[in-house]
Design a protein around this motif. Structure first.
Motif, short mmCIF file in Angstrom:
data_model
loop_
_atom_site.label_atom_id
_atom_site.label_comp_id
_atom_site.label_asym_id
_atom_site.label_seq_id
_atom_site.Cartn_x
_atom_site.Cartn_y
_atom_site.Cartn_z
N ILE A 89 27.26 5.80 118.78
CA ILE A 89 26.35 6.47 119.73
C ILE A 89 25.10 5.60 119.92
O ILE A 89 24.62 5.42 121.05
CB ILE A 89 25.95 7.87 119.20
N ASP A 90 24.60 5.01 118.83
CA ASP A 90 23.41 4.14 118.93
C ASP A 90 23.70 2.94 119.84
O ASP A 90 22.86 2.55 120.65
CB ASP A 90 22.98 3.65 117.55
N LEU A 91 24.89 2.37 119.69
CA LEU A 91 25.27 1.21 120.51
C LEU A 91 25.32 1.61 121.99
O LEU A 91 24.76 0.92 122.86
CB LEU A 91 26.64 0.70 120.05
N VAL A 92 25.98 2.72 122.27
CA VAL A 92 26.10 3.22 123.65
C VAL A 92 24.71 3.49 124.23
O VAL A 92 24.42 3.15 125.39
CB VAL A 92 26.98 4.50 123.64
N THR A 93 23.85 4.05 123.42
CA THR A 93 22.50 4.39 123.87
C THR A 93 21.70 3.11 124.15
O THR A 93 20.98 3.03 125.14
CB THR A 93 21.80 5.27 122.81
N ARG A 94 21.86 2.10 123.27
CA ARG A 94 21.17 0.82 123.50
C ARG A 94 21.59 0.20 124.82
O ARG A 94 20.80 -0.46 125.48
CB ARG A 94 21.51 -0.17 122.37
#
Ligand SMILES: Cc1cc2nc3c(=O)[nH]c(=O)nc-3n(C[C@H](O)[C@H](O)[C@H](O)COP(=O)(O)OP(=O)(O)OC[C@H]3O[C@@H](n4cnc5c(N)ncnc54)[C@H](O)[C@@H]3O)c2cc1C
Length: 409
Positions: A89-94
């Motif tokens: 999720i963090d990667l997608v958000t970045r």
């Protein structure tokens, strides 16, 4: 890639640029490894593109080992703990990809699965990964004089200190799925858990299914289970009647657990005591059974159910409820709340979302995905005998196993 002996030389050759392969290549590249990523397809990551109805159910918030099937259930624990759904999720958000939760922790792109493909491509580019695509791998052989492998491809040979096999499972051969991973595993003496289609619609013998064909298109929430005992898998999800059998999330989920020649049991009125409802409504009720049942279930299901069972209970649909013996009402309710059917098979790899089985994880290191008996050879993603439930779990395994290998190679 250095030319050296005429062959390119890399630290890592990742074969298969799908979900697991791109994740692995990006992770290894960021660690400074010289990585080549090879895929035979002309179009990148078709399975990601078609996933989640085009919106890619890219993970599940609640993904944990209990959501996976494997002959070795604890194997996935380490990788899933080290790269969690929150990490993705963090990667997608970045990457500023907008997403939403559909239900039960299932996360989808707001716009399109293409965004996930672009993100992974950007990650591999940022990590300096080199691409060979479209490019077929014809052989992988241990090198005679030095550690590592000689990878023979349609665009020339590659010396690779390590090889990661990320060629996925057998479903949807029409977009490039192959048994390459299983073949390489066998070539190097690894065991295979017999593969078979999973997350797949179930089919029935045409004659036995005939009475239910008119129900094609009817969808409803059901309780579904297979197997015996308290621990028997059970799901409450939507079921869809089709011309050839049963589909919908409930059936896809249970298909992964279903053993040929055994029944599945379906409660078509979950959360409702149908027998009690019919018996309570009975006294003095001059309505026809069909009418009463249509008030308790989707109308098409109620009507066709009575037609399909006309041999068992002739004329029941038009009898007045008050005139029907309690025993018959209980039997009718039982037929709906514990409908037991034996599928004749599945729609196969053409329609399956995943493959169950694959490279036996007992031959792999759970931290690194490396074959215990073949140093430098790793297997990740769907090729491995770790199969997720429906709901974003399979991608989470692809990401987590890709990262685990990417950190080790
Ligand atoms: C219709 C459909 C919908 C799905 N929806 C979801 C979903 O929403 N959420 C979810 O979690 N899972 C979903 N899945 C499952 C998910 O797509 C897979 O589990 C996941 O893609 C597996 O990742 P992988 O990297 O192991 O394999 P893949 O993503 O299949 O990648 C394998 C790659 O290897 C390449 N390859 C194969 N053989 C060779 C060869 N011999 N040489 C070179 N390259 C080769 C292929 O071209 C491919 O690019 C869906 C599957 C299908 C079929």
């Amino acid at each position: 890639m250095g030319a050296g002996t005429g062959a390119a030389t890399v630290d890592v050759a990742v074969i298969g640029a799908g979900a697991a392969g791109m994740m692995c290549a990006a992770t290894a590249g960021r660690r400074g490894r010289r990585v080549v990523l090879i895929d035979h397809a002309t179009k990148l990551a078709e399975k990601i593109r078609i996933s989640g109805g085009g919106r890619c159910n890219f993970t599940n918030r609640d993904a944990g080992p209990a959501n996976f099937l494997s002959a070795n259930p604890n194997f996935c624990r380490s990788a899933l703990a080290r790269y969690t759904s929150q990490d993705f999720i963090d990667l997608v958000t970045r990457h500023r990809i907008a997403w939403h939760e559909k239900h039960r922790g299932q996360l989808f792109c707001d716009e399109s699965s293409e965004e996930i493909i672009r993100m992974l491509r950007a990650e591999t580019d940022a990590a300096g990964v080199q691409w060979r695509m479209p490019c077929s791998v014809t052989a992988i052989a241990p090198q005679a004089d030095t550690p590592g492998f000689l990878v023979t491809t349609s665009s020339g040979p590659i010396h690779a200190a390590r090889v990661v096999v990320a060629t996925g499972g057998l479903p949807i051969p029409q977009i490039g799925a192959t048994d390459f991973g299983l073949k390489i595993a066998r070539q190097f003496g690894l065991k295979i858990i017999e593969p078979r289609p999973a997350l797949v619609p179930l089919t029935f013998d045409a004659a036995a299914w005939k009475p239910f064909v008119p129900l094609a298109g009817v969808a409803l929430e059901v309780d579904i289970r297979t197997g015996e005992g308290k621990k028997a898998p059970r799901f409450r999800e939507d079921l869809l009647f089709t011309h050839r059998g049963l589909s919908g999330p409930a059936v896809l989920q249970i298909s992964s657990f279903w053993e040929p020649n055994t029944p599945i049991t379906i409660d078509l009125a979950p959360g409702l005591d149908l027998a009690a409802a019919l018996l309570d409504a009975k006294p003095g009720n001059r309505q026809q059974v069909g009418t009463v049942l249509s008030g308790l279930l989707p109308r098409r299901l109620a009507e066709q159910w009575l037609v399909a069972h006309a041999g068992l209970w002739p004329g029941l649909a038009t009898q007045r409820l008050a005139d029907v013996p309690d025993k018959t009402l209980r039997a009718l309710a039982g037929s709906l709340s514990a409908w037991s059917v034996v599928p004749s098979g599945t729609e196969g790899y053409k329609k399956a979302e995943v493959m169950r089985g694959g490279v036996d994880t007992r031959g792999l290191d759970q931290q690194t995905m490396e074959a215990k008996t073949v140093p430098g050879l790793h297997f990740i993603g769907e090729t491995v005998d770790v199969t997720g439930w429906l709901g974003g779990y399979n991608f989470q395994w692809a990401w987590a196993s890709g990262v685990a290998a990417g950190q080790a190679v």
